[in-house]
Motif scaffolding. Structure first.
Motif, PDB file in Angstrom:
ATOM      1  N   ALA A 179       0.835  -1.205   0.000  1.00  0.00           N
ATOM      2  CA  ALA A 179       0.000   0.000   0.000  1.00  0.00           C
ATOM      3  C   ALA A 179       0.870   1.255   0.000  1.00  0.00           C
ATOM      4  O   ALA A 179       0.532   2.257  -0.647  1.00  0.00           O
ATOM      5  CB  ALA A 179      -0.937  -0.006   1.207  1.00  0.00           C
ATOM      6  N   ARG A 234      -2.461  -5.623  -6.277  1.00  0.00           N
ATOM      7  CA  ARG A 234      -3.926  -5.524  -6.167  1.00  0.00           C
ATOM      8  C   ARG A 234      -4.364  -4.111  -6.471  1.00  0.00           C
ATOM      9  O   ARG A 234      -3.544  -3.218  -6.605  1.00  0.00           O
ATOM     10  CB  ARG A 234      -4.367  -5.939  -4.773  1.00  0.00           C
ATOM     11  CG  ARG A 234      -3.810  -5.010  -3.702  1.00  0.00           C
ATOM     12  CD  ARG A 234      -4.016  -5.430  -2.292  1.00  0.00           C
ATOM     13  NE  ARG A 234      -5.334  -5.890  -2.037  1.00  0.00           N
ATOM     14  CZ  ARG A 234      -5.715  -6.483  -0.925  1.00  0.00           C
ATOM     15  NH1 ARG A 234      -4.843  -6.675   0.031  1.00  0.00           N
ATOM     16  NH2 ARG A 234      -6.930  -6.885  -0.744  1.00  0.00           N
ATOM     17  N   TYR A 278      -6.142  -0.715  -5.173  1.00  0.00           N
ATOM     18  CA  TYR A 278      -6.244  -0.089  -3.855  1.00  0.00           C
ATOM     19  C   TYR A 278      -7.376   0.923  -3.825  1.00  0.00           C
ATOM     20  O   TYR A 278      -7.588   1.674  -4.764  1.00  0.00           O
ATOM     21  CB  TYR A 278      -4.924   0.605  -3.480  1.00  0.00           C
ATOM     22  CG  TYR A 278      -3.858  -0.389  -3.157  1.00  0.00           C
ATOM     23  CD1 TYR A 278      -3.767  -0.939  -1.886  1.00  0.00           C
ATOM     24  CD2 TYR A 278      -2.971  -0.822  -4.130  1.00  0.00           C
ATOM     25  CE1 TYR A 278      -2.816  -1.890  -1.598  1.00  0.00           C
ATOM     26  CE2 TYR A 278      -2.017  -1.770  -3.847  1.00  0.00           C
ATOM     27  CZ  TYR A 278      -1.947  -2.296  -2.574  1.00  0.00           C
ATOM     28  OH  TYR A 278      -1.000  -3.239  -2.286  1.00  0.00           O
ATOM     29  N   ASN A 297     -10.712   1.495   1.703  1.00  0.00           N
ATOM     30  CA  ASN A 297     -10.914   0.370   2.626  1.00  0.00           C
ATOM     31  C   ASN A 297      -9.728  -0.585   2.648  1.00  0.00           C
ATOM     32  O   ASN A 297      -9.363  -1.096   3.706  1.00  0.00           O
ATOM     33  CB  ASN A 297     -12.191  -0.387   2.263  1.00  0.00           C
ATOM     34  CG  ASN A 297     -13.423   0.415   2.601  1.00  0.00           C
ATOM     35  OD1 ASN A 297     -13.421   1.206   3.530  1.00  0.00           O
ATOM     36  ND2 ASN A 297     -14.475   0.229   1.817  1.00  0.00           N
ATOM     37  N   THR A 298      -9.117  -0.828   1.494  1.00  0.00           N
ATOM     38  CA  THR A 298      -7.957  -1.713   1.435  1.00  0.00           C
ATOM     39  C   THR A 298      -6.798  -1.144   2.237  1.00  0.00           C
ATOM     40  O   THR A 298      -6.164  -1.847   3.031  1.00  0.00           O
ATOM     41  CB  THR A 298      -7.519  -1.915  -0.028  1.00  0.00           C
ATOM     42  OG1 THR A 298      -8.635  -2.384  -0.776  1.00  0.00           O
ATOM     43  CG2 THR A 298      -6.380  -2.902  -0.130  1.00  0.00           C
ATOM     44  N   THR A 344      -7.644  -1.068   6.035  1.00  0.00           N
ATOM     45  CA  THR A 344      -7.562  -2.409   6.627  1.00  0.00           C
ATOM     46  C   THR A 344      -6.115  -2.806   6.882  1.00  0.00           C
ATOM     47  O   THR A 344      -5.793  -3.364   7.936  1.00  0.00           O
ATOM     48  CB  THR A 344      -8.255  -3.434   5.709  1.00  0.00           C
ATOM     49  OG1 THR A 344      -9.620  -3.036   5.530  1.00  0.00           O
ATOM     50  CG2 THR A 344      -8.208  -4.830   6.297  1.00  0.00           C
TER      51      THR A 344
END
Length: 111
Positions: free
Chosen positions: A71, A90, A92, A95-96, A99
């Motif tokens: 991230a 992934r 982003y 919420n990702t 988390t």
């Protein structure tokens, strides 16, 4: 006894003052180390060094720290003009990222 909140921790005012003074003293010593030449350079990615050390220390939660590092790569790509093709594992969204941060925060609170 009067308590105050510092990062959601109930502390006395004396404890808050001591925390502040200790932090200030550490920053001053770090700055002086740079001036004396004892500290040659500040790492470009200090957060990566810190999280990599936590991954080694808490190898049972390695995936959580890896998610936050990924991230942060996304954050750096966004913040620095998106002039390179990121290697992201992934997509982003808020919420990702939240988390990942929350999971690391919980680990650090219990360690």
């Amino acid at each position: 006894m009067n308590l105050t909140s510092l990062s959601d921790e109930e502390m006395t005012l004396e404890e808050v003052v001591q925390y502040y003074e200790t932090s200030q003293r550490s920053l001053f010593e770090f700055r002086e180390g740079i001036k004396r030449g004892a500290i040659q350079e500040i790492p470009d990615h200090l957060e990566v060094d810190i999280l990599e050390n936590w991954k080694a220390y808490r190898h049972d939660r390695k995936a959580v720290f890896s998610a936050l590092l990924s991230a942060l790569n996304y954050r750096h790509w966004m913040a620095h003009g998106r002039y390179w093709k990121p290697r992201l594992d992934r997509k982003y969204d808020f919420n990702t990222v939240y988390t990942a941060c929350y999971a690391v925060d919980e680990i650090l609170k219990t360690s």
